[in-house]
Scaffold this motif. Structure first.
Motif, PDB file in Angstrom:
ATOM      1  N   ALA A 163      63.313  56.187 -11.220  1.00  0.00           N
ATOM      2  CA  ALA A 163      64.678  56.482 -10.776  1.00  0.00           C
ATOM      3  C   ALA A 163      65.354  55.220 -10.232  1.00  0.00           C
ATOM      4  N   TYR A 164      64.580  54.403  -9.535  1.00  0.00           N
ATOM      5  CA  TYR A 164      65.130  53.159  -8.997  1.00  0.00           C
ATOM      6  C   TYR A 164      65.547  52.206 -10.115  1.00  0.00           C
ATOM      7  N   LEU A 165      64.709  52.084 -11.151  1.00  0.00           N
ATOM      8  CA  LEU A 165      65.071  51.233 -12.277  1.00  0.00           C
ATOM      9  C   LEU A 165      66.306  51.771 -13.000  1.00  0.00           C
ATOM     10  N   ASP A 166      66.392  53.091 -13.130  1.00  0.00           N
ATOM     11  CA  ASP A 166      67.598  53.688 -13.709  1.00  0.00           C
ATOM     12  C   ASP A 166      68.831  53.288 -12.894  1.00  0.00           C
ATOM     13  N   HIS A 167      68.687  53.314 -11.577  1.00  0.00           N
ATOM     14  CA  HIS A 167      69.791  52.966 -10.684  1.00  0.00           C
ATOM     15  C   HIS A 167      70.186  51.498 -10.859  1.00  0.00           C
ATOM     16  N   CYS A 168      69.186  50.595 -10.919  1.00  0.00           N
ATOM     17  CA  CYS A 168      69.483  49.167 -11.080  1.00  0.00           C
ATOM     18  C   CYS A 168      70.149  48.875 -12.423  1.00  0.00           C
ATOM     19  N   ILE A 169      69.686  49.551 -13.464  1.00  0.00           N
ATOM     20  CA  ILE A 169      70.300  49.391 -14.783  1.00  0.00           C
ATOM     21  C   ILE A 169      71.748  49.879 -14.750  1.00  0.00           C
ATOM     22  N   ALA A 170      71.962  51.001 -14.077  1.00  0.00           N
ATOM     23  CA  ALA A 170      73.323  51.525 -13.969  1.00  0.00           C
ATOM     24  C   ALA A 170      74.209  50.577 -13.168  1.00  0.00           C
ATOM     25  N   GLN A 171      73.656  49.959 -12.125  1.00  0.00           N
ATOM     26  CA  GLN A 171      74.421  48.980 -11.339  1.00  0.00           C
ATOM     27  C   GLN A 171      74.820  47.784 -12.199  1.00  0.00           C
ATOM     28  N   PHE A 172      73.898  47.332 -13.049  1.00  0.00           N
ATOM     29  CA  PHE A 172      74.211  46.200 -13.918  1.00  0.00           C
ATOM     30  C   PHE A 172      75.353  46.564 -14.866  1.00  0.00           C
ATOM     31  N   ASP A 173      75.250  47.732 -15.486  1.00  0.00           N
ATOM     32  CA  ASP A 173      76.299  48.139 -16.425  1.00  0.00           C
ATOM     33  C   ASP A 173      77.631  48.364 -15.709  1.00  0.00           C
ATOM     34  N   HIS A 174      77.562  48.909 -14.504  1.00  0.00           N
ATOM     35  CA  HIS A 174      78.788  49.123 -13.732  1.00  0.00           C
ATOM     36  C   HIS A 174      79.462  47.790 -13.409  1.00  0.00           C
ATOM     37  N   ALA A 175      78.651  46.770 -13.102  1.00  0.00           N
ATOM     38  CA  ALA A 175      79.206  45.456 -12.772  1.00  0.00           C
ATOM     39  C   ALA A 175      79.962  44.852 -13.950  1.00  0.00           C
ATOM     40  N   LEU A 176      79.577  45.205 -15.176  1.00  0.00           N
ATOM     41  CA  LEU A 176      80.280  44.695 -16.353  1.00  0.00           C
ATOM     42  C   LEU A 176      81.663  45.321 -16.514  1.00  0.00           C
ATOM     43  N   VAL A 177      81.939  46.311 -15.674  1.00  0.00           N
ATOM     44  CA  VAL A 177      83.279  46.903 -15.628  1.00  0.00           C
ATOM     45  C   VAL A 177      83.979  46.524 -14.325  1.00  0.00           C
ATOM     46  N   ALA A 178      83.229  46.646 -13.223  1.00  0.00           N
ATOM     47  CA  ALA A 178      83.845  46.500 -11.902  1.00  0.00           C
ATOM     48  C   ALA A 178      83.954  45.055 -11.426  1.00  0.00           C
ATOM     49  N   GLN A 179      83.055  44.176 -11.875  1.00  0.00           N
ATOM     50  CA  GLN A 179      83.054  42.805 -11.369  1.00  0.00           C
ATOM     51  C   GLN A 179      83.494  41.767 -12.394  1.00  0.00           C
ATOM     52  N   VAL A 180      83.011  41.874 -13.614  1.00  0.00           N
ATOM     53  CA  VAL A 180      83.348  40.888 -14.637  1.00  0.00           C
ATOM     54  C   VAL A 180      83.174  41.534 -16.007  1.00  0.00           C
ATOM     55  N   ALA A 181      84.105  41.265 -16.893  1.00  0.00           N
ATOM     56  CA  ALA A 181      83.992  41.804 -18.251  1.00  0.00           C
ATOM     57  C   ALA A 181      82.950  41.008 -19.030  1.00  0.00           C
ATOM     58  N   PRO A 182      82.146  41.673 -19.841  1.00  0.00           N
ATOM     59  CA  PRO A 182      81.090  40.943 -20.566  1.00  0.00           C
ATOM     60  C   PRO A 182      81.628  39.841 -21.463  1.00  0.00           C
ATOM     61  N   GLU A 183      82.845  40.012 -21.996  1.00  0.00           N
ATOM     62  CA  GLU A 183      83.392  38.975 -22.875  1.00  0.00           C
ATOM     63  C   GLU A 183      83.791  37.715 -22.105  1.00  0.00           C
ATOM     64  N   ALA A 184      83.708  37.761 -20.766  1.00  0.00           N
ATOM     65  CA  ALA A 184      83.953  36.571 -19.949  1.00  0.00           C
ATOM     66  C   ALA A 184      82.655  35.883 -19.525  1.00  0.00           C
ATOM     67  N   VAL A 185      81.510  36.500 -19.822  1.00  0.00           N
ATOM     68  CA  VAL A 185      80.218  36.013 -19.316  1.00  0.00           C
ATOM     69  C   VAL A 185      79.563  35.073 -20.323  1.00  0.00           C
ATOM     70  N   ALA A 186      79.312  33.851 -19.888  1.00  0.00           N
ATOM     71  CA  ALA A 186      78.603  32.889 -20.737  1.00  0.00           C
ATOM     72  C   ALA A 186      77.118  33.194 -20.781  1.00  0.00           C
ATOM     73  N   ALA A 187      76.521  33.525 -19.611  1.00  0.00           N
ATOM     74  CA  ALA A 187      75.073  33.688 -19.568  1.00  0.00           C
ATOM     75  C   ALA A 187      74.652  34.600 -18.424  1.00  0.00           C
ATOM     76  N   VAL A 188      73.564  35.299 -18.666  1.00  0.00           N
ATOM     77  CA  VAL A 188      72.816  36.004 -17.627  1.00  0.00           C
ATOM     78  C   VAL A 188      71.591  35.143 -17.358  1.00  0.00           C
ATOM     79  N   VAL A 189      71.508  34.583 -16.156  1.00  0.00           N
ATOM     80  CA  VAL A 189      70.424  33.659 -15.809  1.00  0.00           C
ATOM     81  C   VAL A 189      69.471  34.379 -14.866  1.00  0.00           C
ATOM     82  N   VAL A 190      68.212  34.493 -15.254  1.00  0.00           N
ATOM     83  CA  VAL A 190      67.264  35.274 -14.468  1.00  0.00           C
ATOM     84  C   VAL A 190      65.892  34.607 -14.480  1.00  0.00           C
TER      85      VAL A 190
END
Length: 431
Positions: free
Chosen positions: A179-206
């Motif tokens: 459930a926690y991983l589901d939540h983190c995945i949902a947070q990541f996808d939400h950020a692609l709407v709420a924080q930055v559009a994916p078409e503006a992102v050069a890289a995900v650095v991890v």
């Protein structure tokens, strides 16, 4: 010597111990007073092949007699080309690859960002809580731990978006791992709407395994989601393997445990047996995006460091070395599990990937409140007994284990016995 250091060297270049080292060999170091220490810090991950391995020392000597420095911008020399050819073969992926060499992990991460921005024509970066990517202005902006690495050094670059990293130990009470991983995945996808559009992102650095963050491995399901979203939206998946790479997890690259292929891999630390070298390797079309002259530096890919790397890579990629690294991981893990059973109120979690392991120290197992003071006390106690250990973690409450992967079982046994004594002494407090 330590007093001279404190008098001569800027305070910000902190020291974790009061030890002054004269020499090192294998998994031990000897100080200027003649005391020998077992080294569980390993130059913070730079010494996978051990202190002063003879083949690396010989390669350095031979190269230094031929060419100390040239600058790869001015002319081409064999060791630089050979290291890049080797990494192009070794980095995961069947596609054509190219490499550029730098001096340090931070420089390499910054170069990876420049390459990603040049290739995509985008500016934004997605990074994660708990991350450590370096000490340059850009990589400090990408780094998470504020008080230790960032305080007083701003402002930092814009277009850096920091998202939660799944730390299973610190998930909300009562929530399952799935459930926690589901939540983190949902947070990541939400950020692609709420924080930055994916078409503006050069890289995900991890980081494949967070280093300074406390040796928290990237959960496989979350890693797969990042790779899928990057592929879907044209964001580059950049694996920062500066600390986790070079056989530290029992594979040459930690991402090999996941069966995923990043667009760019950043490596450093142990790549050159203790010499300063780092690298960025990726798809050839991506790597060729920056204009000529846009990458490089005076000392980047120094011939002596490259000669050391070629010999170190021979060891790091040998089946026997990798098999032994995995065996060390299992052996150290068993020791740490016994320690956790002995000190269940203090050791909240033991975690890591292969021989890249850490324990997280807490004030009690229910609240899981971090115990950084206890961590410092344990490090002081191990040092008194001839063992070098260092901290990690977002709250500075983890002990990380980065011994040379040439360490013997007997040295591990001795070091772990010292660690057990140190924990007991720190728990008891001052006499």
């Amino acid at each position: 010597m330590v007093a001279r250091r404190d008098a001569a060297i800027a305070r910000g270049a902190a020291r974790l111990t009061a030890v002054a080292i004269a020499s090192g060999k294998g998994a031990t170091v000897t100080d200027v007073d003649g005391n020998t220490f077992i080294d569980f810090a390993g130059g913070i991950g730079t010494l996978a092949v051990g202190h002063a391995p003879q083949d690396v020392v010989d390669a350095i000597r031979r190269q230094s007699e031929q060419l100390l420095h040239m600058c790869s911008i001015v002319a081409t020399y064999e060791p630089y080309v050979a290291v890049c050819e080797r990494l192009n073969r070794l980095v995961p992926g069947d596609h054509a690859k190219k490499t550029v060499l730098l001096n340090s992990g931070a420089e390499a991460v910054e170069a990876a960002v420049k390459i990603a921005r040049a290739h995509t024509g985008r500016q934004a970066l997605i990074v994660f809580e708990g991350a450590y990517h370096g000490r340059t202005n850009l990589t400090m902006g990408m780094t998470s731990k504020y008080a230790l690495f960032k305080k007083g050094f701003g402002p930092y670059p814009s277009e850096i978006y920091r998202l939660p990293f799944p730390n299973l130990y610190r998930r909300p009470a009562g929530m399952s791992e799935d459930a926690y991983l589901d939540h983190c995945i949902a947070q990541f996808d939400h950020a692609l709407v709420a924080q930055v559009a994916p078409e503006a992102v050069a890289a995900v650095v991890v980081e494949t395994v967070q280093g300074e963050g406390g040796f928290v491995p990237l959960p496989p399901r979350f890693a797969e989601h990042l790779r899928a979203r990057c592929s879907e939206h044209g964001m580059l998946f950049v694996a920062d393997e500066v600390q986790a790479g070079m056989s530290r997890t029992g594979r040459l690259f930690a991402i090999e445990h996941y069966g995923l292929v990043p667009d760019i891999v950043v490596c450093g630390k142990s790549i050159a047996g203790g010499m300063p070298l780092a690298a960025v390797t990726g798809r050839a079309d991506i790597m060729d995006a920056p204009h000529p002259g846009g990458l490089g530096g005076t000392y980047s890919g120094n011939p002596v460091a490259c000669a050391a790397a070629l010999v170190a890579l021979d060891s790091l990629t040998s089946p026997a070395f990798l098999e032994r690294a995995s065996a060390i991981g299992e052996y150290v893990r068993a020791h740490l599990e016994r320690l956790q059973a002995r000190f269940p109120d203090l050791i909240g979690e033991m975690r890591g990937l292969g021989p890249m392991l850490a324990i997280e120290l807490v004030k009690d197992p229910v609240s899981r409140a971090p115990a950084p003071e206890l961590t410092n006390a344990i490090n002081a106690e191990t040092l008194k007994r001839g063992l070098i250990t260092i901290r990690a973690g977002l709250y500075s409450n983890c002990l990380r284990f980065l011994p040379p992967l040439t360490i013997s079982d007997e040295q591990i046994d001795e070091g772990m016995a010292v660690l057990a004594e140190a924990i007991a002494a720190a728990q008891a407090g001052p006499a």
